[in-house]
Design a protein around this motif. Sequence first.
Motif, PDB file in Angstrom:
ATOM      1  N   UNK A   6     -57.758  -2.376  -4.007  1.00  0.00           N
ATOM      2  CA  UNK A   6     -57.119  -1.063  -3.872  1.00  0.00           C
ATOM      3  C   UNK A   6     -56.936  -0.481  -5.278  1.00  0.00           C
ATOM      4  N   UNK A   7     -57.778   0.470  -5.630  1.00  0.00           N
ATOM      5  CA  UNK A   7     -57.745   1.021  -6.987  1.00  0.00           C
ATOM      6  C   UNK A   7     -56.493   1.848  -7.239  1.00  0.00           C
ATOM      7  N   UNK A   8     -55.940   2.453  -6.206  1.00  0.00           N
ATOM      8  CA  UNK A   8     -54.662   3.156  -6.370  1.00  0.00           C
ATOM      9  C   UNK A   8     -53.558   2.169  -6.736  1.00  0.00           C
ATOM     10  N   UNK A   9     -53.571   0.990  -6.106  1.00  0.00           N
ATOM     11  CA  UNK A   9     -52.578  -0.033  -6.424  1.00  0.00           C
ATOM     12  C   UNK A   9     -52.724  -0.488  -7.871  1.00  0.00           C
ATOM     13  N   UNK A  10     -53.966  -0.646  -8.352  1.00  0.00           N
ATOM     14  CA  UNK A  10     -54.173  -1.029  -9.747  1.00  0.00           C
ATOM     15  C   UNK A  10     -53.694   0.058 -10.700  1.00  0.00           C
ATOM     16  N   UNK A  11     -53.930   1.317 -10.330  1.00  0.00           N
ATOM     17  CA  UNK A  11     -53.471   2.412 -11.190  1.00  0.00           C
ATOM     18  C   UNK A  11     -51.947   2.397 -11.304  1.00  0.00           C
ATOM     19  N   UNK A  12     -51.262   2.235 -10.168  1.00  0.00           N
ATOM     20  CA  UNK A  12     -49.787   2.190 -10.208  1.00  0.00           C
ATOM     21  C   UNK A  12     -49.316   0.991 -11.033  1.00  0.00           C
ATOM     22  N   UNK A  13     -50.028  -0.121 -10.912  1.00  0.00           N
ATOM     23  CA  UNK A  13     -49.672  -1.299 -11.694  1.00  0.00           C
ATOM     24  C   UNK A  13     -49.866  -1.048 -13.180  1.00  0.00           C
ATOM     25  N   UNK A  14     -50.967  -0.378 -13.550  1.00  0.00           N
ATOM     26  CA  UNK A  14     -51.200  -0.028 -14.956  1.00  0.00           C
ATOM     27  C   UNK A  14     -50.052   0.816 -15.500  1.00  0.00           C
ATOM     28  N   UNK A  15     -49.566   1.735 -14.687  1.00  0.00           N
ATOM     29  CA  UNK A  15     -48.467   2.601 -15.131  1.00  0.00           C
ATOM     30  C   UNK A  15     -47.196   1.793 -15.333  1.00  0.00           C
ATOM     31  N   UNK A  16     -46.937   0.834 -14.447  1.00  0.00           N
ATOM     32  CA  UNK A  16     -45.747   0.000 -14.636  1.00  0.00           C
ATOM     33  C   UNK A  16     -45.870  -0.845 -15.897  1.00  0.00           C
ATOM     34  N   UNK A  17     -47.044  -1.412 -16.119  1.00  0.00           N
ATOM     35  CA  UNK A  17     -47.248  -2.222 -17.325  1.00  0.00           C
ATOM     36  C   UNK A  17     -47.116  -1.376 -18.581  1.00  0.00           C
ATOM     37  N   UNK A  18     -47.590  -0.135 -18.531  1.00  0.00           N
ATOM     38  CA  UNK A  18     -47.488   0.751 -19.698  1.00  0.00           C
ATOM     39  C   UNK A  18     -46.039   1.082 -20.011  1.00  0.00           C
ATOM     40  N   UNK A  19     -45.217   1.275 -18.970  1.00  0.00           N
ATOM     41  CA  UNK A  19     -43.788   1.528 -19.211  1.00  0.00           C
ATOM     42  C   UNK A  19     -43.099   0.293 -19.764  1.00  0.00           C
ATOM     43  N   UNK A  20     -43.483  -0.865 -19.250  1.00  0.00           N
ATOM     44  CA  UNK A  20     -42.846  -2.120 -19.651  1.00  0.00           C
ATOM     45  C   UNK A  20     -43.293  -2.556 -21.030  1.00  0.00           C
ATOM     46  N   UNK A  21     -44.573  -2.251 -21.358  1.00  0.00           N
ATOM     47  CA  UNK A  21     -45.142  -2.591 -22.651  1.00  0.00           C
ATOM     48  C   UNK A  21     -45.704  -1.321 -23.277  1.00  0.00           C
ATOM     49  N   UNK A  22     -44.978  -0.679 -24.172  1.00  0.00           N
ATOM     50  CA  UNK A  22     -45.469   0.554 -24.789  1.00  0.00           C
ATOM     51  C   UNK A  22     -46.808   0.400 -25.492  1.00  0.00           C
TER      52      UNK A  22
END
Length: 454
Positions: free
Chosen positions: A413-429
């Motif tokens: 699910x590429x949408x799920x990966x995109x949302x995960x990327x956004x969470x990782x970006x917030x958690x790790x600047x």
Amino acid sequence: MFGRIRTVILWILAALFVFITLNSNEPYLVRLRGPGHAALLVIGLAVPLLLVLSGSWRRGIAARALLLVWCVPLIALTATQFMFAWRKYETFRTEPEVALLLGRHFIAGYRSADDAAALAQRGLIAGVYVTHHNIRGRTEAHLRTELARLQAERRGAGLPPLLVAADQEGGSVAHLSPVLPNIPGLSTLADLPANRRARAAFELGRSQGEGLAAAGVNFNLAPVVDLRPHWTRNPLDFHTLIGRRAISRDPDVVGDIALGYVQGLEASGVRAAVKHFPGLGRVEADTHHFSAQLDAPVDALERSDWRPFRHVLERSQAAMMVGHVTVDAVDPERPASHSRKVLDGLIRGQWHYQGVIITDDLVMGAIYGRDLCKAVVEALNGGADLLLVAYDGTQFHRVFACARQALSDGRIDLDALRRSDERLARWRPDETSRPSNVSTVSETAGGAHRKIVD
């Protein structure tokens, strides 16, 4: 009589060696790697040769069958080693776009720094996991130099810094000690007055975090916030040993101490992960080896076992480690670590937690002994951000192959990966490297699935 006994022993040993060689790359035989495999090779060559030279193979059909069976271990060992080498080869043949898309979701243990550097350079992993075998016979300076080298390789490839994870809880679980100082178990603070225990936990966390950061570790898979079980000895618990590691049976005490400890780590620049959701305090089976069920109503769990998780997550930047226990009241079909109903429905949906979720080690019997590929794909699609391959890091190649094939088949699910990327970006600047168009990545992987997400 002696000849018959010898024949029976040879048959038993042949069966044992066939089993061992067929499974020579499995995690539970990890201690056989290297010299053990060399010994298996020597034995696999020597015994058939001795049987031939002795002429015993001429003594009937049973003797010939025994010789043939003793040829199997050598073939099996060769086949398993070839399969491992092929998986590794396939990993490094991954297209750069696919490596970046999938690789940021994996943390892998390693034994060879060269292997870890190769994975890090290509973006095939987001981080590494360090433990006992990485420090055996070494000093803190050795560890610091090795981790600095891996980070330098990463920078040289233009990729974000590696997460460097460890299990350094304090007390009985301190996998980087004695190279790094250990701290007392957090349970030693449980009897302090409320106004002192959080501060004492903060100081322990800060002190430990400073030591971890100095060595190059930036992600501590701690604290344990499972409630202490009511039993004192559980014969089905071989490695989890949660009774020794849990802080207290009181969720308020656990929450106060865990939050203070996490804030101390964060003050030192080290991320934390509260574990092991959904909690092991009511679970008797050891998920290192067995499947496990948590059979309790959700409202009872919300009032007790889950309170420390929510208390810490709402007041810190801690990640959440989800374990391999099946929550019968939420999803009786699969463990929490790859259950969409648990990850996306309960944690993301009902709790509104949008931080980072990391799975417990995928190289555990509750997952590895079942359908590993299904677990990997469901975890990525369900809302997990980081998948951990810790105890036997070489299994990363098998795990990654599952994700890569699923992407090619259009099952990610590429949408799920995109949302995960956004969470990782917030958690790790510093997590800024991301393909500009995930649909291009899907095409590159050879899949028919095409979904525009940018």
